[in-house]
Design a protein around this motif. Structure first.
Motif, short mmCIF file in Angstrom:
data_model
loop_
_atom_site.label_atom_id
_atom_site.label_comp_id
_atom_site.label_asym_id
_atom_site.label_seq_id
_atom_site.Cartn_x
_atom_site.Cartn_y
_atom_site.Cartn_z
N VAL A 1 -20.61 -42.91 -21.27
CA VAL A 1 -19.93 -42.60 -20.11
C VAL A 1 -18.63 -43.43 -19.94
CG1 VAL A 1 -20.32 -42.83 -17.55
CG2 VAL A 1 -22.01 -42.06 -19.08
N GLU A 2 -18.71 -44.63 -20.30
CA GLU A 2 -17.51 -45.67 -19.97
C GLU A 2 -16.45 -45.21 -21.03
OE1 GLU A 2 -19.07 -49.63 -20.79
OE2 GLU A 2 -19.82 -49.99 -19.06
N ASP A 3 -16.77 -44.85 -22.26
CA ASP A 3 -15.62 -44.48 -23.01
C ASP A 3 -15.25 -43.15 -22.69
OD1 ASP A 3 -16.24 -46.28 -24.90
OD2 ASP A 3 -17.59 -45.19 -26.30
N ALA A 4 -15.91 -42.13 -21.95
CA ALA A 4 -15.34 -40.94 -21.30
C ALA A 4 -14.59 -41.14 -20.25
CB ALA A 4 -16.57 -40.05 -21.06
N LEU A 5 -14.79 -42.26 -19.41
CA LEU A 5 -14.11 -42.39 -18.06
C LEU A 5 -12.79 -43.18 -18.49
CD1 LEU A 5 -16.64 -43.61 -15.61
CD2 LEU A 5 -15.28 -41.56 -15.50
N PRO B 1 -10.08 -42.66 -20.51
CA PRO B 1 -8.71 -41.79 -20.41
C PRO B 1 -8.40 -41.41 -18.90
CG PRO B 1 -10.22 -41.05 -22.18
CD PRO B 1 -11.07 -41.98 -21.40
N LEU B 2 -9.64 -41.16 -18.06
CA LEU B 2 -9.41 -40.80 -16.56
C LEU B 2 -8.79 -41.78 -16.03
CD1 LEU B 2 -9.70 -38.61 -14.40
CD2 LEU B 2 -12.09 -39.62 -14.03
N ILE B 3 -9.07 -43.14 -16.40
CA ILE B 3 -8.66 -44.23 -15.63
C ILE B 3 -7.27 -44.61 -15.91
CG2 ILE B 3 -8.85 -46.88 -15.42
CD1 ILE B 3 -11.73 -46.33 -15.65
N ASN B 4 -6.87 -44.50 -17.27
CA ASN B 4 -5.60 -44.45 -17.63
C ASN B 4 -4.79 -43.22 -17.01
OD1 ASN B 4 -6.12 -46.40 -19.33
ND2 ASN B 4 -6.50 -45.12 -21.08
N LEU B 5 -5.24 -42.24 -16.80
CA LEU B 5 -4.19 -40.93 -16.21
C LEU B 5 -4.07 -41.14 -14.87
CD1 LEU B 5 -3.20 -38.13 -16.30
CD2 LEU B 5 -5.34 -37.44 -15.71
N VAL B 6 -5.00 -41.67 -13.92
CA VAL B 6 -5.03 -42.20 -12.70
C VAL B 6 -4.08 -43.22 -12.51
CG1 VAL B 6 -6.00 -43.26 -10.80
CG2 VAL B 6 -6.98 -41.19 -11.91
N PHE B 7 -3.98 -44.24 -13.51
CA PHE B 7 -3.11 -45.39 -13.55
C PHE B 7 -1.72 -44.98 -13.62
CE2 PHE B 7 -0.74 -48.74 -15.74
CZ PHE B 7 -0.83 -49.87 -14.61
#
Length: 136
Positions: free
Chosen positions: A19-23, A25-31
């Protein structure tokens, strides 16, 4: 009953690690989106450009109205002044497909407009479009 937790993948990582690995890219995109809006907000900090076709602030423009209410509370139909007895006869017929356009100066009080609207209502005018001057 069905199992809600998927079985561990063949990579040997636990569910929490996957789950951490999947999140990530999402965190990078939001940043990156956050950084974009911070930079874009700083670039647009200047004054807004003047709209094309807008009247210059020093020019007075008379509105295209059927009835004008002046600063002194006078009623004008076209270029002639009218009173309460001749007002309804000077205006176009009510219900002619367009609302009656009433232009009011910015110093006209609501009591003066209410008196005028009551006369117009008795004359059969239902749709009235009120044109006003912007406050400074």
């Amino acid at each position: 009953m069905t199992n809600l937790v998927p079985p561990p993948a063949t990579s040997g990582k636990s569910l929490l690690e996957r789950v951490e690995d999947a999140l990530l890219p999402l965190i990078n995109l939001v940043f990156l989106l956050l950084m974009f809006f911070i930079v874009a907000g700083q670039l647009a900090n200047g004054p807004l450009p003047e709209l094309p076709g807008a009247a210059a602030s020093g020019q007075e423009q008379t509105p295209d109205a059927d009835l004008k209410v002046t600063d002194g509370g006078r009623w004008l139909v076209g270029a002639s002044s009218v009173d309460e007895q001749t007002l309804l006869a000077s205006l176009p017929e009510p219900g002619a497909g367009q609302p009656l356009r009433v232009a009011a100066a910015k110093s006209v009080t609501m009591a003066e407009l209410e008196r005028l609207f009551r006369i117009l209502e008795r004359g059969g005018y239902i749709d009235i479009l009120l044109l006003t001057e912007p406050g400074s």
